[in-house]
Design a protein around this motif. Sequence first.
Motif, PDB file in Angstrom:
ATOM      1  N   PHE A   1      -3.296  -0.407   0.761  1.00  0.00           N
ATOM      2  CA  PHE A   1      -4.505  -0.443   1.570  1.00  0.00           C
ATOM      3  C   PHE A   1      -4.860   0.933   2.120  1.00  0.00           C
ATOM      4  O   PHE A   1      -6.039   1.258   2.289  1.00  0.00           O
ATOM      5  CB  PHE A   1      -4.367  -1.460   2.700  1.00  0.00           C
ATOM      6  CG  PHE A   1      -4.694  -2.857   2.267  1.00  0.00           C
ATOM      7  CD1 PHE A   1      -5.994  -3.307   2.279  1.00  0.00           C
ATOM      8  CD2 PHE A   1      -3.703  -3.700   1.799  1.00  0.00           C
ATOM      9  CE1 PHE A   1      -6.316  -4.586   1.853  1.00  0.00           C
ATOM     10  CE2 PHE A   1      -4.000  -4.987   1.363  1.00  0.00           C
ATOM     11  CZ  PHE A   1      -5.305  -5.429   1.386  1.00  0.00           C
TER      12      PHE A   1
ATOM     13  N   LYS B   1      -6.792   2.562  -0.555  1.00  0.00           N
ATOM     14  CA  LYS B   1      -8.147   1.990  -0.617  1.00  0.00           C
ATOM     15  C   LYS B   1      -9.038   2.589   0.469  1.00  0.00           C
ATOM     16  O   LYS B   1     -10.193   2.950   0.216  1.00  0.00           O
ATOM     17  CB  LYS B   1      -8.081   0.473  -0.439  1.00  0.00           C
ATOM     18  CG  LYS B   1      -7.600  -0.297  -1.644  1.00  0.00           C
ATOM     19  CD  LYS B   1      -7.645  -1.788  -1.370  1.00  0.00           C
ATOM     20  CE  LYS B   1      -7.145  -2.583  -2.554  1.00  0.00           C
ATOM     21  NZ  LYS B   1      -7.173  -4.044  -2.304  1.00  0.00           N
ATOM     22  N   ARG B   2      -8.494   2.665   1.676  1.00  0.00           N
ATOM     23  CA  ARG B   2      -9.266   3.245   2.778  1.00  0.00           C
ATOM     24  C   ARG B   2      -9.576   4.714   2.502  1.00  0.00           C
ATOM     25  O   ARG B   2     -10.677   5.201   2.776  1.00  0.00           O
ATOM     26  CB  ARG B   2      -8.485   3.100   4.086  1.00  0.00           C
ATOM     27  CG  ARG B   2      -8.350   1.680   4.600  1.00  0.00           C
ATOM     28  CD  ARG B   2      -9.693   1.115   4.983  1.00  0.00           C
ATOM     29  NE  ARG B   2      -9.593  -0.201   5.617  1.00  0.00           N
ATOM     30  CZ  ARG B   2     -10.643  -0.953   5.921  1.00  0.00           C
ATOM     31  NH1 ARG B   2     -11.865  -0.517   5.653  1.00  0.00           N
ATOM     32  NH2 ARG B   2     -10.482  -2.139   6.484  1.00  0.00           N
TER      33      ARG B   2
ATOM     34  N   LYS C   1      -9.868   6.263  -0.397  1.00  0.00           N
ATOM     35  CA  LYS C   1     -10.885   6.384  -1.448  1.00  0.00           C
ATOM     36  C   LYS C   1     -12.275   6.104  -0.891  1.00  0.00           C
ATOM     37  O   LYS C   1     -13.253   6.764  -1.272  1.00  0.00           O
ATOM     38  CB  LYS C   1     -10.565   5.425  -2.595  1.00  0.00           C
ATOM     39  CG  LYS C   1      -9.388   5.857  -3.462  1.00  0.00           C
ATOM     40  CD  LYS C   1      -9.167   4.872  -4.598  1.00  0.00           C
ATOM     41  CE  LYS C   1      -8.056   5.338  -5.533  1.00  0.00           C
ATOM     42  NZ  LYS C   1      -7.821   4.366  -6.636  1.00  0.00           N
ATOM     43  N   ALA C   2     -12.375   5.124   0.003  1.00  0.00           N
ATOM     44  CA  ALA C   2     -13.667   4.813   0.622  1.00  0.00           C
ATOM     45  C   ALA C   2     -14.162   5.989   1.447  1.00  0.00           C
ATOM     46  O   ALA C   2     -15.359   6.325   1.424  1.00  0.00           O
ATOM     47  CB  ALA C   2     -13.535   3.564   1.495  1.00  0.00           C
TER      48      ALA C   2
ATOM     49  N   ASN D   1     -12.774  -5.711   6.784  1.00  0.00           N
ATOM     50  CA  ASN D   1     -13.806  -5.471   5.777  1.00  0.00           C
ATOM     51  C   ASN D   1     -14.588  -6.716   5.358  1.00  0.00           C
ATOM     52  O   ASN D   1     -15.662  -6.614   4.770  1.00  0.00           O
ATOM     53  CB  ASN D   1     -13.198  -4.814   4.534  1.00  0.00           C
ATOM     54  CG  ASN D   1     -12.278  -5.752   3.774  1.00  0.00           C
ATOM     55  OD1 ASN D   1     -11.292  -6.254   4.326  1.00  0.00           O
ATOM     56  ND2 ASN D   1     -12.582  -6.001   2.513  1.00  0.00           N
TER      57      ASN D   1
ATOM     58  N   ASN E   1     -18.087  -3.436  -2.356  1.00  0.00           N
ATOM     59  CA  ASN E   1     -17.986  -2.123  -1.709  1.00  0.00           C
ATOM     60  C   ASN E   1     -17.816  -2.262  -0.196  1.00  0.00           C
ATOM     61  O   ASN E   1     -18.322  -1.443   0.568  1.00  0.00           O
ATOM     62  CB  ASN E   1     -19.208  -1.264  -2.042  1.00  0.00           C
ATOM     63  CG  ASN E   1     -20.506  -1.871  -1.512  1.00  0.00           C
ATOM     64  OD1 ASN E   1     -20.550  -3.034  -1.120  1.00  0.00           O
ATOM     65  ND2 ASN E   1     -21.568  -1.078  -1.503  1.00  0.00           N
TER      66      ASN E   1
ATOM     67  N   TYR F   1     -15.272  -1.825   1.763  1.00  0.00           N
ATOM     68  CA  TYR F   1     -14.542  -0.750   2.441  1.00  0.00           C
ATOM     69  C   TYR F   1     -15.465   0.443   2.707  1.00  0.00           C
ATOM     70  O   TYR F   1     -15.407   1.049   3.773  1.00  0.00           O
ATOM     71  CB  TYR F   1     -13.337  -0.310   1.599  1.00  0.00           C
ATOM     72  CG  TYR F   1     -12.266  -1.359   1.487  1.00  0.00           C
ATOM     73  CD1 TYR F   1     -11.434  -1.656   2.569  1.00  0.00           C
ATOM     74  CD2 TYR F   1     -12.085  -2.080   0.312  1.00  0.00           C
ATOM     75  CE1 TYR F   1     -10.458  -2.625   2.480  1.00  0.00           C
ATOM     76  CE2 TYR F   1     -11.114  -3.056   0.208  1.00  0.00           C
ATOM     77  CZ  TYR F   1     -10.301  -3.328   1.293  1.00  0.00           C
ATOM     78  OH  TYR F   1      -9.344  -4.305   1.197  1.00  0.00           O
TER      79      TYR F   1
END
Length: 321
Positions: free
Chosen positions: A12, A15-16, A18-19, A120, A282, A284
């Motif tokens: 996670f 993921k955060r 990359k956002a 999210n 999308n 995030y």
Amino acid sequence: MLNFAVIGTGAFGVKRAKAIQECKNAKLVAICDKNSENAERAQKILGVESKSLDQILQDKKIDVVSISTPNKFHLPIIVESLNAGKHVFCEKPLCRNLEEAKKIYEHSEKADTIFQMGSNHRYFESVMYAKKLLEKNEIGDVLSFNGRIGHDGERLKNSWFWNKELSGGGTLLDNGCHLLELSRYFVGDFISGGGSVSNSYWKNIEVEDTANGFFKTADGKTATIFCSWRLLSGYFFFEINGSEGYINVDGRFDTHGGDKVYWSNTKENKIDSRDFSHIKPNSYLLEIENFINTLEKKGECSPSVRDGLEVMRMIDFVYSS
């Protein structure tokens, strides 16, 4: 341009990160993880420098700390980050229990910087559309919320999620908190509640794999939720019942092929629907962009630290039953 550092670079955290890298008004400048393998892997994926927590907190050029560590470490990192003058974005759940949540709330209220809890699911296309329908008064007054959420639990086997010291609890804190947060988003504050927890599939682990909760507001509105680490019929689904109709949000994308909304009311006596499965998820990115917009305009976070506190209060209702 706001400079971000991500603390915790597991799945996670990446993921955060990359956002953040996708945002126009944000720059990811550092990552941090005590697990050297996680840090090295994230460095290769993200192309940013790995630093210690102390280095990040002492760096005046870093504006925001995004936290995606195991739940045990949320409280101390949040407090240290706020004390260092950083804005804080923390992955759900807020922490492990209500006592820790109260401490986080107290510290954030005293801070000159802004705190937001990550959740999210508020930014799923279907959920945002359901909110718009309510704002248009499509179903009258909201009376109740009923939902369920879960997955097969396989990806969590033997992970920190099974360790109560690190996680604080099982499926209720992991995925159940999404429904609890959404129930408050659509219904309001709950003043009482209860529930049950059990281990129906994953035996001999420290935390629950199944949980049920029921809650009531001061004016008699209700919410019921079910969550599981062994649910094979699709990720999540919830219903909002109103005085003049209903809204169904079907997030069973893994089994039913889409992110969909169905609604009906007594005025038109027909079932309408919207299918968002053609839109690339999308949430995030939308959530981070909203947070950045809040920082720039000094607005109100969504969800806020108070939202996080009240979700932990609902979790406490269940665990205390």
